[in-house]
Design a protein around this motif. Structure first.
Motif, PDB file in Angstrom:
ATOM      1  N   GLN A 181      24.443  20.005 -49.572  1.00 56.35           N
ATOM      2  CA  GLN A 181      23.029  20.095 -49.949  1.00 56.35           C
ATOM      3  C   GLN A 181      22.682  19.071 -51.033  1.00 56.35           C
ATOM      4  O   GLN A 181      21.622  18.432 -50.975  1.00 56.35           O
ATOM      5  CB  GLN A 181      22.694  21.509 -50.409  1.00 56.35           C
ATOM      6  N   LEU A 182      23.562  18.904 -52.019  1.00 55.36           N
ATOM      7  CA  LEU A 182      23.325  17.901 -53.066  1.00 55.36           C
ATOM      8  C   LEU A 182      23.306  16.493 -52.477  1.00 55.36           C
ATOM      9  O   LEU A 182      22.461  15.670 -52.843  1.00 55.36           O
ATOM     10  CB  LEU A 182      24.396  17.994 -54.154  1.00 55.36           C
ATOM     11  N   SER A 183      24.209  16.228 -51.561  1.00 50.17           N
ATOM     12  CA  SER A 183      24.272  14.917 -50.921  1.00 50.17           C
ATOM     13  C   SER A 183      22.995  14.651 -50.121  1.00 50.17           C
ATOM     14  O   SER A 183      22.431  13.541 -50.176  1.00 50.17           O
ATOM     15  CB  SER A 183      25.506  14.835 -50.022  1.00 50.17           C
ATOM     16  N   ALA A 184      22.515  15.650 -49.396  1.00 49.42           N
ATOM     17  CA  ALA A 184      21.270  15.508 -48.640  1.00 49.42           C
ATOM     18  C   ALA A 184      20.088  15.271 -49.570  1.00 49.42           C
ATOM     19  O   ALA A 184      19.192  14.464 -49.269  1.00 49.42           O
ATOM     20  CB  ALA A 184      21.031  16.743 -47.776  1.00 49.42           C
ATOM     21  N   GLU A 236      16.910   8.879 -52.701  1.00 50.20           N
ATOM     22  CA  GLU A 236      17.180   7.444 -52.626  1.00 50.20           C
ATOM     23  C   GLU A 236      16.324   6.741 -51.575  1.00 50.20           C
ATOM     24  O   GLU A 236      16.238   5.514 -51.574  1.00 50.20           O
ATOM     25  CB  GLU A 236      18.667   7.205 -52.293  1.00 50.20           C
ATOM     26  N   SER A 237      15.685   7.507 -50.718  1.00 48.97           N
ATOM     27  CA  SER A 237      14.887   6.894 -49.657  1.00 48.97           C
ATOM     28  C   SER A 237      13.629   6.248 -50.237  1.00 48.97           C
ATOM     29  O   SER A 237      13.112   6.652 -51.280  1.00 48.97           O
ATOM     30  CB  SER A 237      14.500   7.930 -48.601  1.00 48.97           C
ATOM     31  N   ARG A 238      13.162   5.241 -49.565  1.00 53.55           N
ATOM     32  CA  ARG A 238      11.942   4.538 -49.996  1.00 53.55           C
ATOM     33  C   ARG A 238      10.713   5.423 -49.873  1.00 53.55           C
ATOM     34  O   ARG A 238       9.683   5.142 -50.469  1.00 53.55           O
ATOM     35  CB  ARG A 238      11.751   3.274 -49.175  1.00 53.55           C
ATOM     36  N   GLU A 239      10.828   6.479 -49.101  1.00 53.46           N
ATOM     37  CA  GLU A 239       9.690   7.364 -48.876  1.00 53.46           C
ATOM     38  C   GLU A 239       9.541   8.438 -49.953  1.00 53.46           C
ATOM     39  O   GLU A 239       8.550   9.142 -49.988  1.00 53.46           O
ATOM     40  CB  GLU A 239       9.818   8.015 -47.502  1.00 53.46           C
ATOM     41  N   SER A 240      10.519   8.546 -50.833  1.00 56.99           N
ATOM     42  CA  SER A 240      10.463   9.566 -51.874  1.00 56.99           C
ATOM     43  C   SER A 240       9.382   9.225 -52.892  1.00 56.99           C
ATOM     44  O   SER A 240       9.271   8.099 -53.348  1.00 56.99           O
ATOM     45  CB  SER A 240      11.811   9.675 -52.587  1.00 56.99           C
ATOM     46  N   SER A 281      31.367  10.839 -55.546  1.00 54.59           N
ATOM     47  CA  SER A 281      30.356   9.936 -54.997  1.00 54.59           C
ATOM     48  C   SER A 281      28.947  10.493 -55.201  1.00 54.59           C
ATOM     49  O   SER A 281      28.030   9.769 -55.599  1.00 54.59           O
ATOM     50  CB  SER A 281      30.620   9.711 -53.504  1.00 54.59           C
ATOM     51  N   THR A 282      28.787  11.785 -54.950  1.00 50.33           N
ATOM     52  CA  THR A 282      27.473  12.414 -55.105  1.00 50.33           C
ATOM     53  C   THR A 282      27.040  12.412 -56.564  1.00 50.33           C
ATOM     54  O   THR A 282      25.876  12.132 -56.872  1.00 50.33           O
ATOM     55  CB  THR A 282      27.498  13.847 -54.537  1.00 50.33           C
ATOM     56  N   MET A 283      27.954  12.692 -57.483  1.00 56.69           N
ATOM     57  CA  MET A 283      27.619  12.647 -58.912  1.00 56.69           C
ATOM     58  C   MET A 283      27.270  11.225 -59.349  1.00 56.69           C
ATOM     59  O   MET A 283      26.334  11.021 -60.125  1.00 56.69           O
ATOM     60  CB  MET A 283      28.780  13.186 -59.759  1.00 56.69           C
TER      61      MET A 283
END
Length: 99
Positions: free
Chosen positions: A18-21, A27-31, A72-74
């Motif tokens: 869930q954290l990774s998602a 990180e998406s440009r749409e955020s 990686s997620t952190m």
């Protein structure tokens, strides 16, 4: 971003996914997010870090994969281009304090 896993918010496989998602979304440009506040649903525990009971049941390769993805997620959270604030109320130990 609210941590909400019963008892100690220990980070197991499901919470990590869930954290990774969430990182994918942020990180998406749409955020449209301009800031992230990490908090806990519980006022007694922020996070106990990795779920050691779950990790004890993993094979060595599974545990290595889990730890790699956790780091990686952190790292991804730390490198976000927007401010990240940890609103810590309660206990934060191990990886929970690192978070």
């Amino acid at each position: 971003l609210t941590l909400n896993r019963p008892k100690a918010n220990a980070m197991g496989t499901e919470m990590l996914e869930q954290l990774s998602a969430t990182m994918d979304e942020l990180e998406s440009r749409e955020s449209s997010a301009r800031c992230v506040v990490v908090t806990s649903f519980s006022d007694k525990v922020f996070s106990a870090g990795a779920d050691l009971k779950e990790r004890a049941q993993m094979t060595i390769p599974q545990a290595q994969e889990f730890v790699t993805k956790l780091r990686s997620t952190m790292d991804r959270l730390a490198r976000l281009s927007i401010p990240v604030i940890a609103s810590i109320e309660g206990v934060a130990v191990g990886g929970g304090l690192e978070l």
